[in-house]
Design an enzyme around this catalytic site. Sequence first.
Site, short mmCIF file in Angstrom:
data_model
loop_
_atom_site.label_atom_id
_atom_site.label_comp_id
_atom_site.label_asym_id
_atom_site.label_seq_id
_atom_site.Cartn_x
_atom_site.Cartn_y
_atom_site.Cartn_z
N SER A 25 0.84 -1.20 0.00
CA SER A 25 0.00 0.00 0.00
C SER A 25 0.88 1.25 0.00
O SER A 25 1.63 1.46 -0.95
CB SER A 25 -0.97 -0.07 1.19
OG SER A 25 -2.01 0.85 1.02
N ASP B 181 -10.21 -5.76 -2.58
CA ASP B 181 -9.59 -4.73 -1.74
C ASP B 181 -10.49 -3.50 -1.73
O ASP B 181 -10.75 -2.91 -2.78
CB ASP B 181 -8.22 -4.41 -2.35
CG ASP B 181 -7.40 -3.42 -1.54
OD1 ASP B 181 -7.98 -2.56 -0.87
OD2 ASP B 181 -6.16 -3.52 -1.62
N HIS C 191 -7.42 -6.09 1.51
CA HIS C 191 -6.21 -5.27 1.67
C HIS C 191 -5.36 -5.72 2.84
O HIS C 191 -4.31 -5.15 3.10
CB HIS C 191 -6.68 -3.82 1.89
CG HIS C 191 -5.59 -2.79 1.71
ND1 HIS C 191 -4.98 -2.57 0.49
CD2 HIS C 191 -5.02 -1.89 2.57
CE1 HIS C 191 -4.08 -1.60 0.62
NE2 HIS C 191 -4.08 -1.18 1.87
N1 LIG Z 1 -7.22 1.86 9.64
C1 LIG Z 1 -7.49 2.45 8.35
C2 LIG Z 1 -7.05 1.52 7.28
C3 LIG Z 1 -5.59 1.50 7.22
C4 LIG Z 1 -5.07 0.25 6.60
O1 LIG Z 1 -5.80 -0.58 6.04
N2 LIG Z 1 -3.80 0.12 6.69
C5 LIG Z 1 -3.14 -0.99 6.08
C6 LIG Z 1 -2.03 -0.44 5.24
S1 LIG Z 1 -2.64 0.76 4.08
C7 LIG Z 1 -2.57 -1.91 7.13
O2 LIG Z 1 -1.66 -2.65 6.84
N3 LIG Z 1 -3.08 -1.84 8.35
C8 LIG Z 1 -2.53 -2.54 9.48
C9 LIG Z 1 -2.83 -4.01 9.58
O3 LIG Z 1 -3.68 -4.52 8.83
O4 LIG Z 1 -2.18 -4.65 10.42
C10 LIG Z 1 -8.93 2.76 8.23
O5 LIG Z 1 -9.49 3.02 9.27
O6 LIG Z 1 -9.48 2.83 7.13
#
Ligand SMILES: N[C@@H](CCC(=O)N[C@@H](CS)C(=O)NCC(=O)O)C(=O)O
Length: 277
Positions: free
Chosen positions: A146, A222, A255
């Site tokens: 990402s 995603d 995602h």
């Molecule tokens: N938390 C965010 C989404 C952020 C998100 O999905 N982050 C991804 C990277 S872009 C991730 O790897 N999150 C941490 C995880 O899944 O451990 C939201 O509220 O929409």
Amino acid sequence: METISTNRAFEGIQGVYRHQSESCRCPMTFAVYVPPQAQNRPCPVLWYLSGLTCTHANVMEKGEYRRAAAEAGIIIVCPDTSPRGDDIADDDGYDLGQGAGFYLDATQAPWAPNFNMYSYVNEELPPLIARKFPADMSRQAIFGHSMGGHGALTIALKNPDTYRSVSAFAPITNPIAVPWGQKALPAYLGDDRSAWRGYDATALIEDGRKVPEILIDQGGADNFLPEQLDAKAFVAACERAGIDLTFNLRPGYDHSYYFISTFMADHVAWHAARLAD
Ligand SMILES: N[C@@H](CCC(=O)N[C@@H](CS)C(=O)NCC(=O)O)C(=O)O
């Protein structure tokens, strides 16, 4: 450099370390997996850059890279995604400030003093890794997820002689054209859109930067794909530039790290083939 923890895994060592960063002007934490082969010889280094909201720990705990890294004899380094601390600038949104460094060097207040993740990943950490770990720095590669996919692509495109290969999971390939980038790039870099192009993989390719090949995996389910991760312009730019892009659309995958861990071993093996002597 301070050792936070070490754990034996797949006959190698998963470590977590902290040091005082000159680029970010704060303590920074990172994870390093050293495979068993490193007991006998220096091993190549594969950098993994994480996405929004992540620290070094998300991929370390959920990415499932260690078996593949131990089989291939590859060191995997996982930096944090931004400077951190109570005295470091931040934003209420999850997509700006701490946890959202976008792998660039900020020029605007209040970010410029600390938000220098491009220099941190590309210039500060490699000599530290070279000094402290059994690493063969003539063999480096980079990948990420990402926002970290964006970081991997832009850093590789700008430094094709440093990184032998580049791949990504669900990368932001055209930040200047999507809401995440349209929020972060003016905040960090100001209103001059030409500065944004220096941190946009599609624009970098359009402007003449090149790597021989790129591997991307993207989940078809995603939730960020339509608005933030659309890769049509990137695919077209690769085609025009003659870059050998493998773009795997994976139906049903989202995602999350369930998606990343599914294809992690493919990516590590792909890099291993390119990092071989
Ligand atoms: N938390 C965010 C989404 C952020 C998100 O999905 N982050 C991804 C990277 S872009 C991730 O790897 N999150 C941490 C995880 O899944 O451990 C939201 O509220 O929409």
